[in-house]
Enzyme design. Structure first.
Site, PDB file in Angstrom:
ATOM      1  N   GLY B 296      31.547  30.336   2.352  1.00 12.65           N
ATOM      2  CA  GLY B 296      31.221  29.545   1.384  1.00 12.65           C
ATOM      3  C   GLY B 296      30.007  28.958   1.840  1.00 12.65           C
ATOM      4  N   SER B 297      29.556  27.637   1.439  1.00  9.38           N
ATOM      5  CA  SER B 297      28.033  27.088   1.259  1.00  9.38           C
ATOM      6  C   SER B 297      27.830  27.008   2.602  1.00  9.38           C
ATOM      7  CB  SER B 297      28.272  26.078   0.266  1.00  9.38           C
ATOM      8  OG  SER B 297      28.331  26.408  -1.046  1.00  9.38           O
ATOM      9  N   THR B 298      28.968  26.490   3.515  1.00 10.33           N
ATOM     10  CA  THR B 298      28.048  26.172   5.012  1.00 10.33           C
ATOM     11  C   THR B 298      27.327  27.270   5.480  1.00 10.33           C
ATOM     12  OG1 THR B 298      30.399  27.302   5.724  1.00 10.33           O
ATOM     13  CG2 THR B 298      30.292  24.813   5.642  1.00 10.33           C
ATOM     14  N   PHE B 299      27.474  28.651   4.915  1.00 11.39           N
ATOM     15  CA  PHE B 299      26.738  29.694   5.225  1.00 11.39           C
ATOM     16  C   PHE B 299      25.269  29.723   4.861  1.00 11.39           C
ATOM     17  CE2 PHE B 299      25.616  34.284   5.557  1.00 11.39           C
ATOM     18  CZ  PHE B 299      25.873  34.792   6.746  1.00 11.39           C
ATOM     19  N   LYS B 300      25.106  28.697   3.782  1.00 13.03           N
ATOM     20  CA  LYS B 300      23.663  28.531   3.327  1.00 13.03           C
ATOM     21  C   LYS B 300      22.789  28.274   4.416  1.00 13.03           C
ATOM     22  CE  LYS B 300      24.753  27.933  -1.330  1.00 13.03           C
ATOM     23  NZ  LYS B 300      25.833  26.901  -2.204  1.00 13.03           N
TER      24      LYS B 300
END
Lengths: 145, 579
Positions: B296-300
């Protein structure tokens, strides 16, 4: 040619000498056997002692393992927390107050330095020169160099 | 010749005949035993006369990075009762009473179990103290069979269970570090051969030959028991609070790759191993390295670091978020359906804007994006040295099933899988100046032949030091300017990024109500000492990373900063002491 009479041993005397010789030999033989028996007994006894000592050694090694386990259990974080909570009546802090010490830190004493971790030790204090040490001996100064 | 008046020759001949027959029988039997059954009886005599014993090697300890034992090997006795060796009922009672006294069990219970065992050997205990076992053996009671075995004890309780793994009845490691480093920990067993007397004791002057066992080496892990304990405590509390199915927390030193703590749930109890249920075996794996998830967004953070490193954007670069973006027939929207108009790259991370991530992926284009993922180590195991490590999966344009929509969704961490350890390692590279470090768990092996020290291994430079500095700043702003300050730590500057990922369904698509709430962050901002990844699976009361995972990060960070005596930066109650 016959030897003079006074040089010939008497038959009784000759027999007694042989008996003595046999007795001595017998005695020596018996002594040898006793020594042999004693030696065998000693070796056997030493052997049993070695066995017993090896058993003791094994038991001590196992006991050492158990002591290590006990030490580790006594030093475990669970036990430390339990002791702190139950015996010392300590509680988890709800807030933190940081104390900023603005005094210049003193170099820790040599004894304290040993107790500190490498990164906490800071630079080592400069060593006393020989004449400073001589003066300290007489004056008894406790100040840092 | 005088003949006995009552003795007839016939009777005499008969007696002689029978005596001869008996003698012949004895001769035949003796010949049979001596010749036909020679091998068998020679072997029996040999077995009675010679004792050949295997001396188990003491298994090495497993310690934390400060040298505190986490797993210790103890020599214990495995005691059984063999009913076939009882010569009488009284002997049986004596043996049962002696075993009961040594083990603390009830004699009635042992008798009952013996009857149930129906003359088969009965294992009474596999964990009898050495001294008690030795005293029991000293009684020389027939029917009592005792064998030494190495038993593991855990002074810190169930700490790091999934990581340590456990050993089998033979003392060999079966899972976790115990299995992966079994050759080092196990050592090699010794042998003892000696002539024994009728009661089994060694004959003092008899033949004796021994090869002493080589003790196993001690394994010193990079794990810190205090940090591991804090992490496990906070993880358990979060799972309970949010009714979550499981979770993982990893604490890593960003500059070295040393893992300071690694905890996964659900797990098992080291002190009470019960694997009769096959489902229980599911608990033993170390989920931080074996289980894949969509981050999810941690990968941004990875997408942003790549774009900045490629010189495509800066923290101040703006783009326009005018609503959901339609890509290849699919509408991609923000997590809260809010849109912010013109915003900077820092605000993109702050708002965790999926539309912005898609915009970034357009600028990056597939080749640069996927090349960067490979450089960050995704799609391949980290080589941490633990068995069962997964490598993660993502499709690239070279794969037939890749579609351009993959690029857009991958940019905000969906449609790509990785292990928690891979993400923690990649974020460590972002934080530490741009070097991807190989994560490692074993600091050194202390064996009889010396110490084997493991050193940090730099795999490659993935982003520049300048990009790393910029990313640290942006991560710090993401935490400190967030409207929900659940990841902040009073008095300290930290950085991080939360994520709320949907969970793929085995039947295709995503589960409607399940999420993985996570955060990956670092502290202190000025000089990062730790990267912490928190992942909570399927929380029930709130799906969001900021509400479920961030408080765990904050508590762990605060406790570690106090533990490391890191002075606070600002904004806390400070008592001053002046000279």
């Amino acid at each position: 040619m016959h030897a003079p009479v006074f040089l010939r041993p008497l038959p009784a005397l000759r027999a007694s000498r042989w008996r003595r010789r046999i007795a001595v030999l017998g005695g020596l033989g018996a002594l040898g056997m006793v020594v042999l028996l004693a030696q065998a007994s000693l070796v056997a006894s030493t052997g049993y002692n070695v066995e017993r000592l090896e058993d003791t050694k094994a038991a001590l090694i196992r006991s050492n393992q158990q002591l290590e386990d006990s030490i580790a259990s006594l030093r475990s974080l669970d036990r430390i927390e339990r002791e702190a909570r139950t015996r010392l009546k300590m509680v988890t802090p709800s807030s933190y107050v940081y104390i900023r010490v603005e005094a210049r830190p003193q170099a820790p004493s040599p004894l304290l330095r040993k107790a500190l971790k490498e990164e906490e030790r800071g630079p080592a204090p400069p060593a006393w020169s020989w004449w400073e040490q001589l003066i300290r001996t007489f004056v008894g100064s406790r100040s840092q160099p | 010749m005088n003949k006995h008046p009552h003795l007839s020759p016939l009777r005499l001949h008969l007696v002689l005949f029978f005596m001869g027959l008996c003698t012949l029988g004895l001769v035949v039997r003796t010949g049979f035993l001596q010749i036909a059954q020679h091998q068998e009886f020679a072997q029996q005599a040999d077995d009675t006369h010679w004792s050949r014993q295997t001396v188990p090697a003491p298994r090495g300890m497993i310690k934390d990075r400060e040298g505190n034992p986490i797993a210790i090997a103890q020599t214990r006795w495995e005691v059984s009762l063999n009913p076939a060796q009882f010569r009488s009922a009284a002997a049986r009672e004596r043996a049962v009473a002696a075993v009961a006294a040594a083990t603390g069990a009830s004699p009635q219970d042992i008798q009952k179990k013996l009857e149930q065992a129906r003359d088969k050997p009965l294992l009474v205990t596999d964990n009898l103290e050495y001294a008690r076992g030795k005293a029991l053996l000293g009684k020389s009671l027939p029917g009592i069979v005792a064998q030494e075995r190495i038993h593991r004890t855990y002074p810190e309780g169930n700490l790091a269970a999934g990581l340590l793994g456990f050993v089998g009845r033979d003392g060999a490691g079966l899972t976790g570090v115990e299995a992966d480093f079994n050759p080092e920990l196990a050592g090699s067993a010794g042998t003892l051969v000696f002539e024994r007397d009728s009661v089994g004791n060694p004959i003092p002057l008899g033949y004796r030959s021994s090869a002493p066992p080589a003790p196993g080496a001690d394994l010193v892990l990079t794990i810190d028991r205090f940090i591991q304990r804090v992490v496990e405590r906070e993880l358990d509390a979060a799972l309970k609070k949010h009714g979550a199915a499981g979770g993982t927390v990893i604490v890593m030193q960003p500059h070295t790759g040393a893992i300071l703590a690694m905890a996964s749930r659900p797990s098992f109890d080291l002190r009470n191993l019960a694997f009769s249920d096959p489902k229980a075996m599911d608990l033993v794996r170390n989920r931080a390295v074996t289980d894949l998830y969509e981050p999810g967004s941690t990968f941004k953070l990875i997408t942003m670091a790549t774009a900045i490193n490629e010189g495509l954007v800066t923290p101040e670069t703006t783009y326009f978020d005018g609503g959901p973006v339609i890509k290849y027939g699919r509408a991609l929207d923000t997590w809260d359906h809010k849109h912010f108009g013109t915003e900077t790259m820092t605000e993109l991370l702050l708002h965790s804007n999926n539309v912005g991530a898609v915009w970034l992926s357009d600028k990056l284009e597939p080749e640069r994006f996927y090349q960067s993922l490979k450089r960050f180590g995704f799609g391949q195991p980290t080589q941490v040295g633990l068995s069962g490590e997964a490598g993660g999966v993502f499709r690239t344009p070279k794969d037939q099933d890749w579609s351009p929509i993959d690029l857009a969704t991958n940019a905000f961490g969906q449609g790509i899988t990785m292990t928690p350890l891979q993400l923690a390692t990649a974020v460590s590279a972002i934080v530490n100046g741009g070097t991807l470090m190989r994560p490692y768990l074993v600091d050194r092996i202390e064996g009889p032949e010396g110490v084997r020290q493991f050193k940090p291994v730099a795999v490659r430079q993935v982003i520049s030091a300048e990009t790393s500095r910029t990313m640290r700043y942006m991560m710090n702003q993401t935490v400190e300017k967030s409207s929900v300050k659940t990841a902040t730590v009073a008095g300290f500057h930290v950085g991080g990024k939360t994520g709320t990922a949907t969970v793929p369904s085995p039947s295709g698509g995503y589960e409607p109500d399940a999420t993985i709430a996570s955060i990956v962050g670092f502290f202190p901002y000025e000089s990062p000492r730790a990267v912490v990844l928190v992942k909570i699976d399927r929380p029930k009361d709130s799906p969001w990373g900021s509400q479920v995972a961030s408080p765990v990060f904050s508590t762990v960070a605060r406790e570690l900063l106090v533990y490391w005596r890191v002075p606070p930066s600002e904004g806390v109650r400070v008592a001053r002491i002046t000279p």
